[in-house]
Design a protein around this motif. Structure first.
Motif, PDB file in Angstrom:
ATOM      1  N   UNK A 382       0.815  -1.218   0.000  1.00 36.74           N
ATOM      2  CA  UNK A 382       0.000   0.000   0.000  1.00 36.74           C
ATOM      3  C   UNK A 382       0.846   1.265   0.000  1.00 36.74           C
ATOM      4  N   UNK A 383       2.151   1.146   0.233  1.00 41.04           N
ATOM      5  CA  UNK A 383       3.027   2.323   0.208  1.00 41.04           C
ATOM      6  C   UNK A 383       3.600   2.573  -1.176  1.00 41.04           C
ATOM      7  N   UNK A 384       3.401   1.633  -2.099  1.00 37.94           N
ATOM      8  CA  UNK A 384       3.992   1.760  -3.428  1.00 37.94           C
ATOM      9  C   UNK A 384       3.099   2.579  -4.363  1.00 37.94           C
ATOM     10  N   UNK A 385       3.734   3.112  -5.421  1.00 40.91           N
ATOM     11  CA  UNK A 385       3.002   3.885  -6.419  1.00 40.91           C
ATOM     12  C   UNK A 385       3.280   3.400  -7.841  1.00 40.91           C
ATOM     13  N   UNK A 386       3.988   2.290  -7.973  1.00 40.97           N
ATOM     14  CA  UNK A 386       4.223   1.671  -9.276  1.00 40.97           C
ATOM     15  C   UNK A 386       4.153   0.164  -9.092  1.00 40.97           C
ATOM     16  N   UNK A 387       3.285  -0.489  -9.857  1.00 37.75           N
ATOM     17  CA  UNK A 387       3.030  -1.906  -9.657  1.00 37.75           C
ATOM     18  C   UNK A 387       3.316  -2.712 -10.916  1.00 37.75           C
ATOM     19  N   UNK A 388       3.677  -3.973 -10.712  1.00 42.61           N
ATOM     20  CA  UNK A 388       4.072  -4.923 -11.750  1.00 42.61           C
ATOM     21  C   UNK A 388       5.443  -4.559 -12.323  1.00 42.61           C
ATOM     22  N   UNK A 389       5.957  -5.444 -13.178  1.00 39.22           N
ATOM     23  CA  UNK A 389       7.338  -5.319 -13.630  1.00 39.22           C
ATOM     24  C   UNK A 389       7.588  -4.096 -14.498  1.00 39.22           C
ATOM     25  N   UNK A 390       6.535  -3.518 -15.074  1.00 37.19           N
ATOM     26  CA  UNK A 390       6.723  -2.348 -15.943  1.00 37.19           C
ATOM     27  C   UNK A 390       6.105  -1.080 -15.362  1.00 37.19           C
ATOM     28  N   UNK A 391       5.649  -1.133 -14.117  1.00 31.30           N
ATOM     29  CA  UNK A 391       5.106   0.058 -13.467  1.00 31.30           C
ATOM     30  C   UNK A 391       3.882   0.635 -14.138  1.00 31.30           C
ATOM     31  N   UNK A 392       3.104  -0.208 -14.814  1.00 27.59           N
ATOM     32  CA  UNK A 392       1.989   0.289 -15.621  1.00 27.59           C
ATOM     33  C   UNK A 392       0.844   0.830 -14.766  1.00 27.59           C
ATOM     34  N   UNK A 396      -3.571   0.581  -5.991  1.00 23.65           N
ATOM     35  CA  UNK A 396      -4.107  -0.751  -5.734  1.00 23.65           C
ATOM     36  C   UNK A 396      -5.471  -0.934  -6.387  1.00 23.65           C
ATOM     37  N   UNK A 397      -6.230   0.154  -6.545  1.00 21.76           N
ATOM     38  CA  UNK A 397      -7.513   0.045  -7.253  1.00 21.76           C
ATOM     39  C   UNK A 397      -7.290  -0.438  -8.684  1.00 21.76           C
ATOM     40  N   UNK A 399      -4.735  -2.124  -9.820  1.00 22.28           N
ATOM     41  CA  UNK A 399      -4.251  -3.504  -9.775  1.00 22.28           C
ATOM     42  C   UNK A 399      -5.416  -4.476  -9.600  1.00 22.28           C
ATOM     43  N   UNK A 400      -6.313  -4.181  -8.671  1.00 19.37           N
ATOM     44  CA  UNK A 400      -7.439  -5.071  -8.418  1.00 19.37           C
ATOM     45  C   UNK A 400      -8.397  -5.123  -9.608  1.00 19.37           C
ATOM     46  N   UNK A 401      -8.593  -3.988 -10.273  1.00 15.59           N
ATOM     47  CA  UNK A 401      -9.444  -3.987 -11.470  1.00 15.59           C
ATOM     48  C   UNK A 401      -8.836  -4.839 -12.573  1.00 15.59           C
ATOM     49  N   UNK A 402      -7.507  -4.827 -12.682  1.00 13.80           N
ATOM     50  CA  UNK A 402      -6.844  -5.679 -13.669  1.00 13.80           C
ATOM     51  C   UNK A 402      -7.164  -7.151 -13.400  1.00 13.80           C
ATOM     52  N   UNK A 403      -6.988  -7.581 -12.162  1.00 17.54           N
ATOM     53  CA  UNK A 403      -7.289  -8.973 -11.825  1.00 17.54           C
ATOM     54  C   UNK A 403      -8.757  -9.297 -12.064  1.00 17.54           C
ATOM     55  N   UNK A 404      -9.615  -8.372 -11.761  1.00 15.64           N
ATOM     56  CA  UNK A 404     -11.052  -8.610 -11.827  1.00 15.64           C
ATOM     57  C   UNK A 404     -11.591  -8.634 -13.253  1.00 15.64           C
ATOM     58  N   UNK A 405     -11.003  -7.817 -14.131  1.00 16.45           N
ATOM     59  CA  UNK A 405     -11.592  -7.608 -15.457  1.00 16.45           C
ATOM     60  C   UNK A 405     -10.760  -8.144 -16.618  1.00 16.45           C
ATOM     61  N   UNK A 457     -16.256  -5.256  -2.629  1.00 13.73           N
ATOM     62  CA  UNK A 457     -15.260  -6.280  -2.289  1.00 13.73           C
ATOM     63  C   UNK A 457     -13.849  -5.728  -2.467  1.00 13.73           C
ATOM     64  N   UNK A 458     -13.616  -5.078  -3.602  1.00 11.29           N
ATOM     65  CA  UNK A 458     -12.286  -4.529  -3.882  1.00 11.29           C
ATOM     66  C   UNK A 458     -11.897  -3.502  -2.832  1.00 11.29           C
ATOM     67  N   UNK A 459     -12.837  -2.677  -2.439  1.00 14.14           N
ATOM     68  CA  UNK A 459     -12.566  -1.672  -1.414  1.00 14.14           C
ATOM     69  C   UNK A 459     -12.137  -2.346  -0.111  1.00 14.14           C
ATOM     70  N   UNK A 460     -12.791  -3.434   0.250  1.00  7.40           N
ATOM     71  CA  UNK A 460     -12.447  -4.131   1.485  1.00  7.40           C
ATOM     72  C   UNK A 460     -11.120  -4.864   1.370  1.00  7.40           C
ATOM     73  N   UNK A 461     -10.827  -5.428   0.214  1.00  7.08           N
ATOM     74  CA  UNK A 461      -9.527  -6.086   0.023  1.00  7.08           C
ATOM     75  C   UNK A 461      -8.405  -5.071   0.171  1.00  7.08           C
ATOM     76  N   UNK A 462      -8.591  -3.897  -0.391  1.00  8.12           N
ATOM     77  CA  UNK A 462      -7.572  -2.855  -0.260  1.00  8.12           C
ATOM     78  C   UNK A 462      -7.443  -2.410   1.195  1.00  8.12           C
ATOM     79  N   UNK A 463      -8.556  -2.365   1.908  1.00 11.39           N
ATOM     80  CA  UNK A 463      -8.493  -2.058   3.340  1.00 11.39           C
ATOM     81  C   UNK A 463      -7.631  -3.085   4.059  1.00 11.39           C
ATOM     82  N   UNK A 464      -7.796  -4.363   3.694  1.00 13.43           N
ATOM     83  CA  UNK A 464      -6.952  -5.395   4.298  1.00 13.43           C
ATOM     84  C   UNK A 464      -5.490  -5.219   3.900  1.00 13.43           C
ATOM     85  N   UNK A 465      -5.223  -4.930   2.630  1.00 10.02           N
ATOM     86  CA  UNK A 465      -3.839  -4.753   2.184  1.00 10.02           C
ATOM     87  C   UNK A 465      -3.143  -3.636   2.948  1.00 10.02           C
ATOM     88  N   UNK A 466      -3.898  -2.651   3.368  1.00 11.72           N
ATOM     89  CA  UNK A 466      -3.312  -1.575   4.173  1.00 11.72           C
ATOM     90  C   UNK A 466      -2.885  -2.061   5.550  1.00 11.72           C
TER      91      UNK A 466
END
Length: 478
Positions: A382-392, A396-397, A399-405, A457-466
């Motif tokens: 939750x402290x990061x601002x660039x995710x995955x190997x290419x920082x695309x 976290x929102x 990231x979760x939308x990517x997994x979901x959709x 659900x995504x909002x709650x998962x992100x709450x947990x990740x925090x």
């Protein structure tokens, strides 16, 4: 405020006295611990065969407390050795770069969980600090538990150097194991595991620390001799001689090896690299309570039919009591979209394919691994601002939308070509698309299916990740 009947487990069918159950139903708040305890005991008396689960479920739902606290084994804390203190100086020394402006701490900031201190997809370096990298620096935290790179079970003789090409070839005919949250981790027979960097090309903290020194878009030194000269004329010359002997400057390679060993010792000894001080750690120990959203997020995280995050990001303590690392140390091809903000991606035909290139070359011929990158720990994610190997992605929102959709609505994830067709998996050559994970939930869904997770659900998962962010103060609030 949640009605108690929504938190209680269902009673056995043959004990179904609904009028008695209705009389037990009252509304309680999360602070009504005494009432909850009484009701839990009453339920246990009514249904003794379900007592442990019933009491635990009620306590967890109503108070946010872990009904089964554990004792976590954290590394011992001691004053830093002279070697580690030298490593700390090296870690923060900008003069070791060609620009004189870049140190290890520049890309691995202690104030940002030893990750990048900004929201750039990748960092800048080079002789004039104008060259863009091609991968976001991972966090350096918790790497003391990272296993060496390997392919398949560790059956090789310890005195025999690993031949990864042979291991890969031997594993090439075995079906990929499915990863399911809540199940035992799949035997890593088919995918690479361990190692450092996004492609696992370094096995030790010492080797990892050496890499940026010579990287042309990072610290950009031209040769080992150039780096050795900086050490020889640097501020800690005397410390190097005291620790490694008066002749240490006679051998550039030995000097660099010893200096990077000191950096490794700093990372191993300094507790800031592995504090295990997140809210979740304290919840596991019964010293903190999760909110309703955090608790629901944890349940979704572990649910194999929902987020299935724990299929790769293991959330349970190890058998010897070490805190969970939230990674299985394995590699996955996730098919994240191409990042057009990276300079390297403007070159036609360029692809970052992880394990099989371009940064590591020993597995280039093992094309079954093209597109695979290391599964990082989710600690401090939750402290990061660039995710995955290419920082695309930058949140976290996203990231979760990517997994979901990704599978059910790819048009919302990938760009479209001139004819309007979705360019699915656009950051990997089509001939390697079969490597991309489509078996593990939530990627097992098809276009037109309902998403695995709702927005709530995504909002709650992100709450947990925090809750995985270090620095939580138990007792300072819930």
């Amino acid at each position: 405020m949640q009605p108690l009947d929504s938190a209680l487990p269902n009673p056995p069918a043959d004990r179904g006295d609904s009028s008695r159950r209705r009389k037990m139903l009252v509304r309680v708040t999360a602070s009504g611990v005494v009432i909850a305890a009484v009701l839990a005991c009453a339920w246990a008396l009514a249904y003794p065969e379900r007592a442990p689960a019933a009491v635990g479920d009620i306590v967890e739902q109503l108070t946010g407390a872990n009904p089964h606290p554990v004792r976590l084994q954290r590394p011992a804390v001691a004053p830093l050795s002279a070697m580690a203190l030298l490593g700390k100086q090296i870690f923060f020394d900008q003069s070791l770069s060609a620009s004189g402006k870049l140190s290890c701490a520049s890309c691995h900031s202690p104030a940002h969980a030893y990750g990048p201190p900004n929201a750039l997809p990748v960092q800048f370096g080079g002789p004039s600090m104008t060259l863009q990298g091609d991968r976001p620096p991972p966090s350096l935290m918790y790497l003391n538990r990272q296993p060496n790179f390997s392919i398949g079970p560790d059956t090789a003789d310890a005195d025999t150097a690993a031949n990864f090409a042979q291991e890969a070839a031997a594993a090439s005919g075995v079906a990929r194991a499915q990863k399911t949250a809540g199940a035992a981790p799949a035997a890593p027979a088919m995918v690479p595991q361990g190692g450092m960097f996004w492609d696992g090309r370094a096995d030790t903290l010492q080797a990892q620390a050496f890499g940026p020194l010579m990287n042309p878009v990072e610290m950009a030194n031209k040769s080992e001799a150039d780096v050795a000269a900086k050490f020889e004329h640097g501020a800690y010359r005397e410390q190097l001689q005291q620790l490694f002997g008066p002749n240490i400057f006679n051998d550039s390679r030995l000097l660099l090896s010893e200096a990077m060993f000191a950096v490794a010792r700093y990372q191993v000894e300094d507790p800031s690299f592995h504090p295990y001080s997140s809210k979740y750690d304290y919840w596991l120990e019964g010293r903190a309570r999760l909110t309703r959203a955090e608790l629901h997020g944890l349940q979704l995280f572990n649910d194999p039919a929902k987020a299935n995050c724990a299929g790769c990001h293991l959330s349970k303590p190890s058998r010897d009591g070490q805190p969970p690392m939230f990674t299985d140390y394995q590699y996955e091809a996730l098919g994240v979209p191409r990042n057009g903000a990276l300079a390297v991606n403007r070159t036609a035909g360029y692809y970052d394919m992880g394990v099989c290139g371009p940064h590591r070359t020993d597995l280039a011929s093992q094309t079954q691994y093209c597109g695979m990158f290391l599964t990082p720990t989710l600690r401090n994610a939750a402290t990061r601002h660039a995710f995955f190997h290419n920082g695309v992605y930058h949140s976290l929102d996203e990231v979760m939308n990517f997994y979901n959709l990704r599978e059910i609505e790819p048009g919302k994830i990938y760009p479209h070509d001139a004819q309007g067709h979705v360019m699915k998996y656009d950051d990997l050559p089509a001939k390697y698309h079969a490597n991309i994970d489509t078996a593990d939930a939530p990627f097992d869904r098809k276009q037109g299916d309902a998403p695995a997770m709702t927005d709530a659900d995504i909002k709650d998962i992100i709450a947990f990740l925090n809750t995985l962010t270090d620095g939580y103060q138990p007792g300072a609030g819930h």
